[in-house]
Scaffold this active site. Sequence first.
Site, PDB file in Angstrom:
ATOM      1  N   CYS A  94      58.753 100.672 -28.985  1.00  0.00           N
ATOM      2  CA  CYS A  94      58.182  99.386 -29.378  1.00  0.00           C
ATOM      3  C   CYS A  94      57.028  99.055 -28.436  1.00  0.00           C
ATOM      4  O   CYS A  94      57.175  99.170 -27.215  1.00  0.00           O
ATOM      5  CB  CYS A  94      59.241  98.295 -29.322  1.00  0.00           C
ATOM      6  SG  CYS A  94      58.624  96.646 -29.703  1.00  0.00           S
ATOM      7  N   HIS A 110      47.661  92.178 -33.363  1.00  0.00           N
ATOM      8  CA  HIS A 110      47.837  93.236 -34.358  1.00  0.00           C
ATOM      9  C   HIS A 110      47.378  92.803 -35.743  1.00  0.00           C
ATOM     10  O   HIS A 110      47.031  93.648 -36.574  1.00  0.00           O
ATOM     11  CB  HIS A 110      49.304  93.660 -34.400  1.00  0.00           C
ATOM     12  CG  HIS A 110      49.580  94.774 -35.381  1.00  0.00           C
ATOM     13  ND1 HIS A 110      48.965  96.012 -35.275  1.00  0.00           N
ATOM     14  CD2 HIS A 110      50.372  94.834 -36.483  1.00  0.00           C
ATOM     15  CE1 HIS A 110      49.380  96.783 -36.268  1.00  0.00           C
ATOM     16  NE2 HIS A 110      50.221  96.090 -37.010  1.00  0.00           N
ATOM     17  N   CYS A 157      40.875  84.402  -5.467  1.00  0.00           N
ATOM     18  CA  CYS A 157      39.564  84.351  -4.819  1.00  0.00           C
ATOM     19  C   CYS A 157      38.810  85.657  -4.997  1.00  0.00           C
ATOM     20  O   CYS A 157      37.581  85.668  -5.063  1.00  0.00           O
ATOM     21  CB  CYS A 157      39.723  84.017  -3.344  1.00  0.00           C
ATOM     22  SG  CYS A 157      40.752  85.185  -2.422  1.00  0.00           S
ATOM     23  N   HIS A 204      40.871  86.155   2.734  1.00  0.00           N
ATOM     24  CA  HIS A 204      40.254  85.285   1.734  1.00  0.00           C
ATOM     25  C   HIS A 204      38.817  85.737   1.512  1.00  0.00           C
ATOM     26  O   HIS A 204      38.165  86.269   2.416  1.00  0.00           O
ATOM     27  CB  HIS A 204      40.289  83.828   2.206  1.00  0.00           C
ATOM     28  CG  HIS A 204      39.649  82.867   1.246  1.00  0.00           C
ATOM     29  ND1 HIS A 204      40.134  82.654  -0.026  1.00  0.00           N
ATOM     30  CD2 HIS A 204      38.557  82.079   1.372  1.00  0.00           C
ATOM     31  CE1 HIS A 204      39.375  81.763  -0.637  1.00  0.00           C
ATOM     32  NE2 HIS A 204      38.412  81.407   0.186  1.00  0.00           N
TER      33      HIS A 204
END
Length: 1008
Positions: free
Chosen positions: A74, A107, A551, A807
Site C-alpha cells: 500500500c 491520486h 531557520c 542557528h
Amino acid sequence: MLLVLDLGISSLVLVVSLVLPLIGLFVRHKWRVAAQRREEIRRLLIHASEEAARAELEASVEFSSVAVSNVFHCPVCYCLATTRCSRCKAVRYCSGKCQIIHWRQGHKDECHPASIVYDSEDESDSDLRLGEENGQNTPEETLLVGPEPVTIPIGESLLSNRARSPEDGNGDIADNKDDLIDKEEAVSVAETSGSSFSGFSSSPRNDSGDEISRCESFSSSESERSESLLDAHVSVEPEDTCFSTIEDAPSKLLSPKFVHLVESVDNLANLPKLSVHKPEDDAGQNQSQSRSLHSLVTDRHPVSADPSLKSSDFWGTALGSAERVSDSCVKSKSGRPGNSSLHFSFGSGSSRDTSAAKVSEQRSSILKEAPRGTGYISDGVNLRERNAKRFDEAEIALPISSSTDALSPLDSSNLSHVTLPKSKSASSENGSMLAPLKVGEVQLLASKASNTKKCADLMKHSPLGAKSVRVLDHQKQNGAVVQHINSLHGRSGLKASVLKVVDQWTRPKSENEMAGRHGHKGLFPYEVFAKLYTYKIEFQPCGLINVGNSCFANVVFQCLMFTPPLTTYFLQQFHSRACTKKEQCFTCGFEKLVVKAKEEKSPLSPNGLLSQLQNIGIFLGNGKEEDAHEFLRFVVDTMQSVCIKASEYDMTKSSKLEDTTLIGLTFGGYLRSKIKCMKCQVKSELREKMMDLTVEIDGDISTLDDALRRFTRTEILDGENKYRCGSCKSYERAKKKLKITEPPNVLTIALKRFQAGKFGKLNKLIRFPETLDLAPYVSGGSEKSHDYKLYGVIVHLDVMNAAFSGHYVCYIRNQNKWYKADDSTVVTSDVERILTKGAYMLFYARCTPTPPRLAVCTKTEASNKKSRVPLPKANEKSTISRSVSTSSPELSSNTPGGGRSGNIQSFYSSFQRLQKILEEDSASDSSSLFDSNSDECSCSTDSTSMDDFADFIFGDHQGRAHGQSETPSPTSSSSSSSPPFTRRSPLSRSSPETYGTSRHQLPLGGER
C-alpha cells in the site's frame, strides 16, 4: 605596669578565616564547571552516537535489496496490498481507508482509466515498434464513436496498463480475471464518464495478419450528455506508400490520449478528414493502408459552405505562421482534387502481410456536401487535453487543397517531416481559448503524380535528432524548391554521417526557432533568461517565521528570493500560469511565497512549503535540525526536476535540454577533472555537471581565493586515495587536477566548516570579496569576463563550537542595499560588517549573464559564411559526431547546384571554430574533435582522414546537392541513427568535489 605583648595571632586567624572560604569557593566553582563540561561531553557523545546509528539505518534502508516483484504494498501505510484502484488498476491498497487518503493526497489528479499503452523500448530513427511484437493472435478494438461502436482489429500486446508499476512488469502476475475486469471497465467508463474517451474491448480472432491500427475518438468537452456532437463511420481504403523508406517513419511512438473536439469559433468552417496510415513492406516495396474516419457534424455545429471563410489562425498561434499547401502539389491516388483532409498517421515498424478489412460500407451523406477547396485549417478541430497525459509525438498529415495557389506536385518517395515544438501556448479570439497543441511531427504526405518536382525547401534534422523539416513561410512557398537529400545514400555509412554534419554546420539557426522554444515549459530561451537576469526590481525582504527548527530553510528561501532571474520570474507568476498541478507543486508554493513577500510587510509562515519536505528529500522533515547547504541542493534539484517533467521529453536521449531549463541556466555549470597515472602516464578526463562548489578551508587558508586555488591545484592521489588505472589494471599513484570549464551564472560556494569524524566546527574567519574574479580558476578564462557580485551570505551561529547544532542567519542584497534576515526579524546592514562575518555559504551573481557553451557552439554567425578559411591539414585525424547540432537550420538553394562552394567553406569554418572552442581546455592532449567523455555532443567511434573528406565533398556530395535519390542501403540506414544519451540527474551523481560531503560527515545543523 603590665605589658601586653601582641603576638599577631588574631591577625593570622583573621587572614585564615577569610582566605580559606575563598579557596573553597574557587575549588567548588572549578569542580562545578568540570562537572558541567563532563555532562556536556557525555550528552554530545550520546547525540553523536544516535546520529551515527540513524545514518547507518538510513543507509541500510537506502541500499537494501529490491523487494520481490510479485508482492504489492500500500502506498500509504506500506502494508501488504489486497485490492487495487478500480479505475486505473495501477495502485494497490490494503483497505478502502488508505485508498481514500491516497485519493485526497493527489491520486485523483493522476488516476486515469485503464487504456492502451504503446511500448517503445528500443527506439531509433529507423525503427518503430508497437507494444510487444510477438506475432500472436490479435483481438479486436472497439471504437466508441457515435451511437454504434465499430470494431477494428488491434494487437493484443497493445492492451496493457499505462501506469503499472515496475513490479507489475511480468505478465504472469496479473490473472485473467483482472484483465477481463480491466477491459470491461474501460468500456463502461467510456460510456458513463463525464469526459468521454475511446474504450477498447478484446475478443479472440483467427490468424489473419491484419495491420495494427489505432484510431482516436474526439468529443466536445462542453457538450451535453443527451446530444451527440460527432457521428462517424470507419472504412478501409488502399492507399499509396506513407513512407518512401523506413527512415521516413516517425522516430517516436504515440502515447494514448483522450482528446476532445472543442467548439470552433468559426462554426467548423471546414471539417478535415481523419485517416490512419501504416507503412508495410511487401517484396521490397512499401505498401500501406489508410483507415479514414469521416466525421459528421450535428445541427449544433453546422458546416459552413463558404470556402473563403478564414479560420482563426490556429496553426499560426501554435507555430508562429500559417501554413498553406496547394492541392496541385499534393494529390490523392483517386485523383479527386480539392479534398481538404487532416491525416493522423501512425507508423509501425513490423513487416507482415496485410489484407484490407472492410469495416463500414456506408459513408455520410453530409460529407459529400462538405465544401472542397478550402486552403486553411479550421479552428473547429482543436485538441484539448482531458484527464490524461498529452501526446508525446503525434503525426498529422496535412494535404490541404487550394484553388488559388499552384505548386509543383510532390513525389511520393520524398516524404518530409515537420517538427512542431510541443508548446502549451493558448490564445483567444472571439472569446475562444485555443487548447494546447501536443503534436510531435507533422508530415506532408504526397501521392503519386505524373510530374514529380521538388516543392518546398526542407531541412532534415530537428533539435532532438529526429528526421524533420520546417515549412517555409507562406510568402515563400509559391516559388520554393524542395531539396530532399537522402542522408543514407553513398558508398559508406561514414560519409552519410559526415553529410549530416555538413548539413547541420552549414545552416544558421533561425530566430523563430529560438522564440518557439519558449513554448516548452522546460526549454527556457536564453533571450528571455537574459532579460529576467538583468531586470531591476525594488524588493525589500520580508521576515519568515521559525515554525520549529526551520531557520535552515528560511535562510535558503531568502537567498533564492533574491537570486536575479528567479525573483522576476516568480513575481511575474510565469510558472503557476502554465503548471497543471498547483497544489502538489513545490515551485508553485515557492512562487506564492515570493509574491506574498512582495505584497505584505508582516512576517510570513513557510509552513506550506515545509510540509512538502518529505517530497523533496528522504532525510528532511519537520522539526529536525538540517544543513542549509544540503537543503539548498534538494530545493534546486526539485525545481530542476519540475522543469524537466514539464518539458515532457526523454532526458536520456536529449540530455542537453537540462542545461536549457531556467534552473539549468541559473545554477548549471561544468567541471573538468583530469587524472594522470604516474606509472603509465596515461591521462583520463571527465566532465561533470556542477550546481555549486564546496571548498576546503582547513590549514593555512584565510581567504576565498586561497580556497579556490587549493580547489584547482594539482593533487597527488596516494595512500588510501590511489587511483585505479584502467591501463595498469591496478591502483597507482596519480595526479589529479580540477578546473571549471563553464562557470554558472549564479555561483554558490559552500565553505566546508566541518570534517569527517570530528564534532567540532572550523570557526575560523575566511575573508571573501564583494566582487569575485573567477577567471584564474576557469579553463580559458582569460578570453571572457568572469566577474561575480556578492548578493547573499549565510552565516551559521554555533553553540559551544558544535557543527551539528546552532542557528542560521543570512544577509541579502537588493539594489545595492544590504539586509540581515534573522527568521522574522529583518534589519538593514552594511557591507563592511558582512565581509567580516564567518560565512558558511556565499551567493555570487555574474555581472553579465553568459549562455551555455552548447548554444555558442551551435550558433553560426553570418560573417563566417562570407570569409574564406583554409582547409585543415590532410593528415589531421578527427572524430565526427553523428549528432552534433542541437538546432534545426535550413539548407536552401534556388538552383540545383547553388551554394555548394559556400557550404564547403562554412563547413570548414565551423570545423575550425568548434575546434577552437574545444581547445580552450588547453591542458588536454586529446587530438580528437570531440572528447568521448564530453557532454558537448554525443560520442562516436568513427574516425576519418581529410582524404575521406575530400572524397566525400568532391565525390558524391554533388549528386546529393542536386537532390538525386538513390536506394538506401542497410549499412547507411543503421549509421544514421543517433546514439542514445544515458544520463542521470545532476544531483544523483554528486561527488565531494562537486557537491561537498554527504550527510554522514555531520553538516552544520540549525536550531534555536
